[in-house]
Design an enzyme around this catalytic site. Sequence first.
Site, PDB file in Angstrom:
ATOM      1  N   SER A   8     -17.054 -41.277  61.900  1.00 49.49           N
ATOM      2  CA  SER A   8     -16.525 -41.971  63.081  1.00 49.49           C
ATOM      3  C   SER A   8     -16.018 -43.364  62.754  1.00 49.49           C
ATOM      4  O   SER A   8     -16.477 -44.017  61.822  1.00 49.49           O
ATOM      5  CB  SER A   8     -17.628 -42.116  64.132  1.00 49.49           C
ATOM      6  OG  SER A   8     -18.018 -40.864  64.617  1.00 49.49           O
ATOM      7  N   GLU A   9     -15.038 -43.798  63.563  1.00 48.69           N
ATOM      8  CA  GLU A   9     -14.528 -45.169  63.477  1.00 48.69           C
ATOM      9  C   GLU A   9     -14.448 -45.723  64.898  1.00 48.69           C
ATOM     10  O   GLU A   9     -14.524 -44.962  65.863  1.00 48.69           O
ATOM     11  CB  GLU A   9     -13.144 -45.164  62.822  1.00 48.69           C
ATOM     12  CG  GLU A   9     -13.209 -44.704  61.371  1.00 48.69           C
ATOM     13  CD  GLU A   9     -11.870 -44.803  60.657  1.00 48.69           C
ATOM     14  OE1 GLU A   9     -10.891 -45.257  61.281  1.00 48.69           O
ATOM     15  OE2 GLU A   9     -11.832 -44.434  59.473  1.00 48.69           O
TER      16      GLU A   9
ATOM     17  N   TRP B 154     -20.861 -46.221  64.161  1.00 48.85           N
ATOM     18  CA  TRP B 154     -21.896 -45.283  64.631  1.00 48.85           C
ATOM     19  C   TRP B 154     -22.589 -44.560  63.493  1.00 48.85           C
ATOM     20  O   TRP B 154     -22.728 -43.345  63.525  1.00 48.85           O
ATOM     21  CB  TRP B 154     -21.295 -44.256  65.606  1.00 48.85           C
ATOM     22  CG  TRP B 154     -20.466 -44.858  66.681  1.00 48.85           C
ATOM     23  CD1 TRP B 154     -19.150 -44.627  66.925  1.00 48.85           C
ATOM     24  CD2 TRP B 154     -20.901 -45.792  67.670  1.00 48.85           C
ATOM     25  NE1 TRP B 154     -18.732 -45.356  68.004  1.00 48.85           N
ATOM     26  CE2 TRP B 154     -19.790 -46.088  68.486  1.00 48.85           C
ATOM     27  CE3 TRP B 154     -22.122 -46.430  67.947  1.00 48.85           C
ATOM     28  CZ2 TRP B 154     -19.849 -46.976  69.546  1.00 48.85           C
ATOM     29  CZ3 TRP B 154     -22.177 -47.312  69.004  1.00 48.85           C
ATOM     30  CH2 TRP B 154     -21.055 -47.574  69.794  1.00 48.85           C
ATOM     31  N   ILE B 155     -22.994 -45.306  62.482  1.00 50.65           N
ATOM     32  CA  ILE B 155     -23.634 -44.673  61.334  1.00 50.65           C
ATOM     33  C   ILE B 155     -25.150 -44.704  61.487  1.00 50.65           C
ATOM     34  O   ILE B 155     -25.769 -45.769  61.441  1.00 50.65           O
ATOM     35  CB  ILE B 155     -23.232 -45.379  60.021  1.00 50.65           C
ATOM     36  CG1 ILE B 155     -21.704 -45.413  59.908  1.00 50.65           C
ATOM     37  CG2 ILE B 155     -23.853 -44.683  58.825  1.00 50.65           C
ATOM     38  CD1 ILE B 155     -21.206 -46.401  58.885  1.00 50.65           C
TER      39      ILE B 155
ATOM     40  N   ARG C 242     -24.302 -29.748  64.386  1.00 48.57           N
ATOM     41  CA  ARG C 242     -24.493 -29.491  65.819  1.00 48.57           C
ATOM     42  C   ARG C 242     -25.745 -28.679  66.075  1.00 48.57           C
ATOM     43  O   ARG C 242     -26.446 -28.877  67.064  1.00 48.57           O
ATOM     44  CB  ARG C 242     -23.267 -28.755  66.371  1.00 48.57           C
ATOM     45  CG  ARG C 242     -22.159 -29.698  66.658  1.00 48.57           C
ATOM     46  CD  ARG C 242     -20.822 -29.054  66.811  1.00 48.57           C
ATOM     47  NE  ARG C 242     -19.834 -30.135  66.831  1.00 48.57           N
ATOM     48  CZ  ARG C 242     -18.529 -29.979  66.702  1.00 48.57           C
ATOM     49  NH1 ARG C 242     -18.031 -28.767  66.559  1.00 48.57           N
ATOM     50  NH2 ARG C 242     -17.741 -31.019  66.728  1.00 48.57           N
TER      51      ARG C 242
ATOM     52  N   GLY D  59     -43.273 -42.450  90.487  1.00 51.52           N
ATOM     53  CA  GLY D  59     -43.089 -43.846  90.098  1.00 51.52           C
ATOM     54  C   GLY D  59     -43.602 -44.132  88.698  1.00 51.52           C
ATOM     55  O   GLY D  59     -43.010 -44.918  87.950  1.00 51.52           O
TER      56      GLY D  59
ATOM     57  N   GLU E 269     -22.329 -36.161  67.564  1.00 51.33           N
ATOM     58  CA  GLU E 269     -22.108 -34.894  66.861  1.00 51.33           C
ATOM     59  C   GLU E 269     -21.138 -34.005  67.654  1.00 51.33           C
ATOM     60  O   GLU E 269     -21.275 -32.796  67.731  1.00 51.33           O
ATOM     61  CB  GLU E 269     -23.454 -34.213  66.711  1.00 51.33           C
ATOM     62  CG  GLU E 269     -23.727 -33.516  65.440  1.00 51.33           C
ATOM     63  CD  GLU E 269     -24.140 -34.273  64.221  1.00 51.33           C
ATOM     64  OE1 GLU E 269     -24.829 -35.306  64.272  1.00 51.33           O
ATOM     65  OE2 GLU E 269     -23.763 -33.794  63.165  1.00 51.33           O
ATOM     66  N   GLY E 270     -20.133 -34.670  68.252  1.00 54.91           N
ATOM     67  CA  GLY E 270     -19.182 -33.976  69.129  1.00 54.91           C
ATOM     68  C   GLY E 270     -19.678 -34.040  70.566  1.00 54.91           C
ATOM     69  O   GLY E 270     -20.713 -33.457  70.882  1.00 54.91           O
TER      70      GLY E 270
END
Lengths: 377, 260
Positions: free
Chosen positions: A128-129, A158-159, A241, A338, A361-362
């Site tokens: 991801s970037e 997101w590593i 996944r 509560g 992961e998608g």
Amino acid sequence: MAVDRLLPTPEARDLLDLTRDVADKELLPIVDRHERAETYPEGLFATLGAAGLLSLPYPEEFGGGGQPYEVYLQVLEELAARWASVAVAVSVHSLSCYPLATFGTSEQVERWLPDMLAGDLVGGYSLSEPQAGSDAAALTCRATRVADGYEINGAKAWITHGGKADFYALFARTGEKSISCFLAPGQVDGLTFGKPEEKMGLHAVPTTSAHWDGAVLSADRLIGAEGQGLQIAFSALDSGRLGIAACATGLAQAALDAAVSYAKERTTFGKRIIDHQGLGFLLADMAAAVDSARATYVDAARRKDAGLPFSRQASVAKLVATDAAMKVTTDAVQVFGGYGYTREFPVERYMREAKIMQIFEGTNQIQRLVIARGLAR
Amino acid sequence: MNIVVCVKQVPDTATERKLRSDDSTIDRSANGVINELCEYAVEDALKLKEAHGGEVTVLTMGPDQATDAIRKALAMGADKAVHLSDEALHGSDALSTSYALSQALKKIGFDVVILGSESTDARTGMLAAMLAERLGVPQLTLASKIEVDGSAISIHRQTDYGYDKVEATLPAVVSVVEKPDPFKPRYPSFKGIMAAKKKPIEKIGVADAEIDPAQIGLAAAWSVVSDFTAAPPRGKGVVVNDEGDGGTKAAEFLVSKKFI
């Protein structure tokens, strides 16, 4: 209560016993402290590695456990039922070994895989970037051919285990229409990590960005062929996944167990709240969601183990299990009333942890896309 | 170095424990687990082997299902096992157990025997001392640390003022106590569990170990446990309201209990 599992072999039963033992003694006593304080459990992954729990789905000849996915995922589920962030990190570790184990040359595999599976090292996955998540093909981090290998420039996001991991499966652009996969060391000149994200949950394991600024990877760090990166990334994700589906199922199971035990203790209007039909039905739906989550991921895993296509089933499992986790953990808070909204009980944490499972992961929208494309074929 | 570690299977402390109604011996039909202190003994044995080489043999005396405790020790890394099992041994007390085990140990041979300092079921805590007497070797009990140098062995025994260092020459019998990290027993690894299935377990009976049947079993027991009861829950304490005379009242309470 221990989940009554159908396992394929006596050794799988021994493995699950070992996992429960380790998880009860090493994870349960410290999970709350670390999740609250947002501190990393130093040494814990070494303990899991020494017990052989970090290498289960890989071949024995390279130090792996030689276990089918059907069994490995149930181990992951047991870990997640005690500590979601640790289980997610274990799943990501398995994912990070996948490109090398599946697409590496025998020379690369023999050189690196045994160390990666020995239990002393933890891996991260860097696809991801900031502007390329679901649309992974839009990634811009660049790997440029130089005399002694590839020079990497760009930002990753997101590593899981970012900055802590010993190696990363890294995906970078090697040309206009070419993305490639690299096995990057955890520390190299020109690689820095951002400060950990402040997340809703999964607090004990850091998630960071990474900044590549002219770091050079030797040419033998390229996994597969140049331009094969996206194919590798997507095939790894099918397995990843399933890992997340198993983590989500474990989380949902933990929430169900907590809700059931509370509903047996708490009384209103002169009887246990579990004996009020309105609440009993809520718990029944929660149990049905947990069971169906487990059934879908085990089915997909069996297909993978049998060498059959399982991409669509993996997406179904990820979708069903993570939606189940969101629903079951939210309802668990409802059962506690509560008290469930306070940090005195673990269910509010489960609810926070469940949300990310529908995203990473998608996203579950991407899973529907994969399923729909499978139908349209 | 030839290391023998004695392990015992005990009823799981997390479950309700009871005596058999027919002969007042411990009911072993409950979920059996390896005695916790025996895991420490196995860990110490493995550490000695790692430092000095040699072989770790597990010895257990108990019914068939005690094999589970043996497998756990083998999965942790012990090399082989001897399982002393015989109907005639049923009901043996600490004294006759020490006799039976000493006979087995003479047959196996050893440089050092390591045991947990007590079991969670019978809790006599006497077996190590009895064994050493039977075998005519030094006893190093309640060890928190074991060091071997050639034929010399020494242990640390915790005391109120620190620790005593107790020295002897091999062969010897050592009993060990619970220790904090990093001396806690290791987990068996998944590979260890698989490997343990292939390690040899030699099953021997009373005759094989040349044990005199007259000295073992229920009939030969010098002690009989007829019953036991759970400790009563702690009652409500005495609350002293301090109205200026709190000190006096507290002192009176202590006097009444003969503390001062």
